[in-house]
Motif scaffolding. Structure first.
Motif, PDB file in Angstrom:
ATOM      1  N   LEU A  44     -14.700 -16.599  51.923  1.00 32.10           N
ATOM      2  CA  LEU A  44     -15.745 -16.538  50.905  1.00 32.10           C
ATOM      3  C   LEU A  44     -16.642 -17.769  50.946  1.00 32.10           C
ATOM      4  N   ILE A  45     -16.060 -18.921  51.227  1.00 27.74           N
ATOM      5  CA  ILE A  45     -16.857 -20.148  51.364  1.00 27.74           C
ATOM      6  C   ILE A  45     -17.875 -19.980  52.494  1.00 27.74           C
ATOM      7  N   LYS A  46     -17.429 -19.412  53.621  1.00 32.06           N
ATOM      8  CA  LYS A  46     -18.329 -19.182  54.756  1.00 32.06           C
ATOM      9  C   LYS A  46     -19.406 -18.169  54.387  1.00 32.06           C
ATOM     10  N   MET A  47     -19.023 -17.113  53.669  1.00 34.90           N
ATOM     11  CA  MET A  47     -19.976 -16.090  53.248  1.00 34.90           C
ATOM     12  C   MET A  47     -21.046 -16.683  52.336  1.00 34.90           C
ATOM     13  N   LYS A  48     -20.614 -17.537  51.440  1.00 36.41           N
ATOM     14  CA  LYS A  48     -21.553 -18.211  50.537  1.00 36.41           C
ATOM     15  C   LYS A  48     -22.576 -19.012  51.337  1.00 36.41           C
ATOM     16  N   LYS A  49     -22.096 -19.735  52.326  1.00 34.47           N
ATOM     17  CA  LYS A  49     -22.974 -20.570  53.143  1.00 34.47           C
ATOM     18  C   LYS A  49     -23.940 -19.722  53.967  1.00 34.47           C
ATOM     19  N   ASP A  50     -23.450 -18.617  54.514  1.00 35.48           N
ATOM     20  CA  ASP A  50     -24.254 -17.780  55.411  1.00 35.48           C
ATOM     21  C   ASP A  50     -25.273 -16.908  54.680  1.00 35.48           C
ATOM     22  N   LYS A  51     -24.879 -16.391  53.503  1.00 38.27           N
ATOM     23  CA  LYS A  51     -25.697 -15.365  52.850  1.00 38.27           C
ATOM     24  C   LYS A  51     -26.553 -15.866  51.700  1.00 38.27           C
ATOM     25  N   PHE A  52     -26.083 -16.890  50.987  1.00 40.22           N
ATOM     26  CA  PHE A  52     -26.727 -17.252  49.728  1.00 40.22           C
ATOM     27  C   PHE A  52     -27.227 -18.688  49.767  1.00 40.22           C
ATOM     28  N   GLN A  53     -28.489 -18.852  49.471  1.00 37.47           N
ATOM     29  CA  GLN A  53     -29.093 -20.176  49.580  1.00 37.47           C
ATOM     30  C   GLN A  53     -28.927 -21.002  48.308  1.00 37.47           C
ATOM     31  N   GLU A  54     -28.945 -20.344  47.148  1.00 37.16           N
ATOM     32  CA  GLU A  54     -28.835 -21.080  45.886  1.00 37.16           C
ATOM     33  C   GLU A  54     -27.369 -21.390  45.600  1.00 37.16           C
ATOM     34  N   THR A  55     -26.819 -22.244  46.428  1.00 36.13           N
ATOM     35  CA  THR A  55     -25.372 -22.461  46.399  1.00 36.13           C
ATOM     36  C   THR A  55     -24.883 -23.084  45.091  1.00 36.13           C
ATOM     37  N   ASP A  56     -25.754 -23.830  44.401  1.00 37.09           N
ATOM     38  CA  ASP A  56     -25.307 -24.450  43.157  1.00 37.09           C
ATOM     39  C   ASP A  56     -25.066 -23.423  42.061  1.00 37.09           C
ATOM     40  N   LYS A  57     -25.640 -22.233  42.204  1.00 33.78           N
ATOM     41  CA  LYS A  57     -25.462 -21.184  41.202  1.00 33.78           C
ATOM     42  C   LYS A  57     -24.372 -20.191  41.589  1.00 33.78           C
ATOM     43  N   LEU A  58     -23.668 -20.484  42.676  1.00 35.85           N
ATOM     44  CA  LEU A  58     -22.584 -19.611  43.128  1.00 35.85           C
ATOM     45  C   LEU A  58     -21.378 -20.479  43.443  1.00 35.85           C
ATOM     46  N   GLN A  59     -20.275 -20.252  42.708  1.00 34.37           N
ATOM     47  CA  GLN A  59     -19.082 -21.072  42.892  1.00 34.37           C
ATOM     48  C   GLN A  59     -17.901 -20.195  43.294  1.00 34.37           C
ATOM     49  N   ILE A  60     -17.169 -20.647  44.293  1.00 32.73           N
ATOM     50  CA  ILE A  60     -15.965 -19.940  44.757  1.00 32.73           C
ATOM     51  C   ILE A  60     -14.753 -20.698  44.231  1.00 32.73           C
ATOM     52  N   ILE A  61     -13.884 -19.997  43.531  1.00 29.88           N
ATOM     53  CA  ILE A  61     -12.714 -20.630  42.922  1.00 29.88           C
ATOM     54  C   ILE A  61     -11.444 -20.102  43.586  1.00 29.88           C
ATOM     55  N   ASP A  62     -10.616 -21.003  44.032  1.00 26.80           N
ATOM     56  CA  ASP A  62      -9.332 -20.647  44.635  1.00 26.80           C
ATOM     57  C   ASP A  62      -8.289 -20.629  43.520  1.00 26.80           C
ATOM     58  N   ILE A  63      -7.867 -19.448  43.116  1.00 23.34           N
ATOM     59  CA  ILE A  63      -6.956 -19.329  41.977  1.00 23.34           C
ATOM     60  C   ILE A  63      -5.740 -18.477  42.349  1.00 23.34           C
ATOM     61  N   SER A  64      -4.717 -18.608  41.531  1.00 26.67           N
ATOM     62  CA  SER A  64      -3.596 -17.684  41.683  1.00 26.67           C
ATOM     63  C   SER A  64      -4.054 -16.326  41.168  1.00 26.67           C
ATOM     64  N   VAL A  65      -3.640 -15.285  41.837  1.00 24.27           N
ATOM     65  CA  VAL A  65      -4.148 -13.962  41.494  1.00 24.27           C
ATOM     66  C   VAL A  65      -3.012 -12.963  41.317  1.00 24.27           C
ATOM     67  N   LEU A  66      -3.321 -11.893  40.616  1.00 24.55           N
ATOM     68  CA  LEU A  66      -2.436 -10.732  40.548  1.00 24.55           C
ATOM     69  C   LEU A  66      -3.140  -9.629  41.325  1.00 24.55           C
ATOM     70  N   PRO A  67      -2.751  -9.400  42.574  1.00 27.88           N
ATOM     71  CA  PRO A  67      -3.501  -8.476  43.426  1.00 27.88           C
ATOM     72  C   PRO A  67      -3.263  -7.010  43.078  1.00 27.88           C
ATOM     73  N   LYS A  68      -3.752  -6.627  41.905  1.00 30.92           N
ATOM     74  CA  LYS A  68      -3.638  -5.246  41.459  1.00 30.92           C
ATOM     75  C   LYS A  68      -5.028  -4.648  41.358  1.00 30.92           C
ATOM     76  N   SER A  69      -5.142  -3.356  41.596  1.00 31.24           N
ATOM     77  CA  SER A  69      -6.409  -2.674  41.385  1.00 31.24           C
ATOM     78  C   SER A  69      -6.191  -1.501  40.438  1.00 31.24           C
ATOM     79  N   SER A  70      -7.262  -1.121  39.748  1.00 29.02           N
ATOM     80  CA  SER A  70      -7.169   0.022  38.836  1.00 29.02           C
ATOM     81  C   SER A  70      -6.833   1.301  39.599  1.00 29.02           C
ATOM     82  N   THR A  71      -7.311   1.408  40.841  1.00 24.76           N
ATOM     83  CA  THR A  71      -7.011   2.590  41.660  1.00 24.76           C
ATOM     84  C   THR A  71      -5.508   2.702  41.882  1.00 24.76           C
ATOM     85  N   GLU A  72      -4.869   1.591  42.235  1.00 27.68           N
ATOM     86  CA  GLU A  72      -3.416   1.592  42.457  1.00 27.68           C
ATOM     87  C   GLU A  72      -2.680   1.966  41.179  1.00 27.68           C
TER      88      GLU A  72
END
Length: 199
Positions: free
Chosen positions: A141-169
């Motif tokens: 995601l950090i690489k995607m932010k750099k490659d695709k989006f120029q206004e980087t100060d308005k886009l933040q990537i946060i590395d967090i603990s997650v619960l990998p569940k989806s509503s579909t599942e």
């Protein structure tokens, strides 16, 4: 100035992964309020077996259980039609004055964020915070932010603990009558069962 987070989705149904993401973001950013906004008509995906607006709104109320941090907003129901985030933000700014807005999204949404309606204008209006669903996604995601989006100060990537569940599942698990006590709040699970949702 108050800090208000916006977290939208179909919430079909709302599950513990949704609230876990919000809670993790809250620990980092200390919002004054988190607006949970169920989508009227999702513009980016077709939803099978979509519960009614009223049912999804009620499940969000049950899941948050009066927690003062959360406010459930029906703004996208009132706007009608397809729910475009840019339009939602413009409507919210009329209701909430002198507030700083943050848009919370999952990693799957960042991957198609440049396809969103007026996404560049969204980045001018709010700070977008992305929570990685899997730890391995963070660098991607950090690489995607750099490659695709120029206004980087308005886009933040946060590395967090997650619960990998989806509503579909979760909907599939409901159909298969599997144990969902770790995925749904007891009140939401009881509501789904009593209303025969996703059967």
């Amino acid at each position: 100035m108050k800090k208000i987070a916006i977290f939208g989705g179909t919430f079909n149904p709302v599950h513990n992964g949704h609230l876990h993401l919000c809670n993790e973001m809250q620990l980092r950013f200390h919002f004054d309020k988190i607006l949970l906004i169920p989508t009227n008509i999702p513009p980016h995906k077709k939803c099978m077996n979509l519960a009614s607006n009223e049912e999804r709104y009620t499940m969000l109320q049950l899941a948050t259980n009066g927690n003062p941090l959360y406010e459930i907003s029906d703004i996208e129901f009132r706007l009608k039609g397809k729910s475009y985030t840019y339009n939602t933000i413009q409507a919210l700014k009329k209701d909430y004055h002198d507030c700083e807005f943050y848009l919370l999204i999952g990693s799957d949404m960042l991957k198609i964020f440049d396809q969103w309606y007026r996404y560049q204008d969204i980045l001018k209006e709010v700070t977008v915070i992305v929570g990685a669903r899997e730890q391995s996604e963070y660098q991607e995601l950090i690489k995607m932010k750099k490659d695709k989006f120029q206004e980087t100060d308005k886009l933040q990537i946060i590395d967090i603990s997650v619960l990998p569940k989806s509503s579909t599942e979760i909907r599939e698990a409901i159909q298969n009558k599997l144990d969902l006590s770790n995925s749904l709040s007891p009140s939401v699970l009881a509501y789904i069962q009593s209303h025969n949702l996703y059967q």
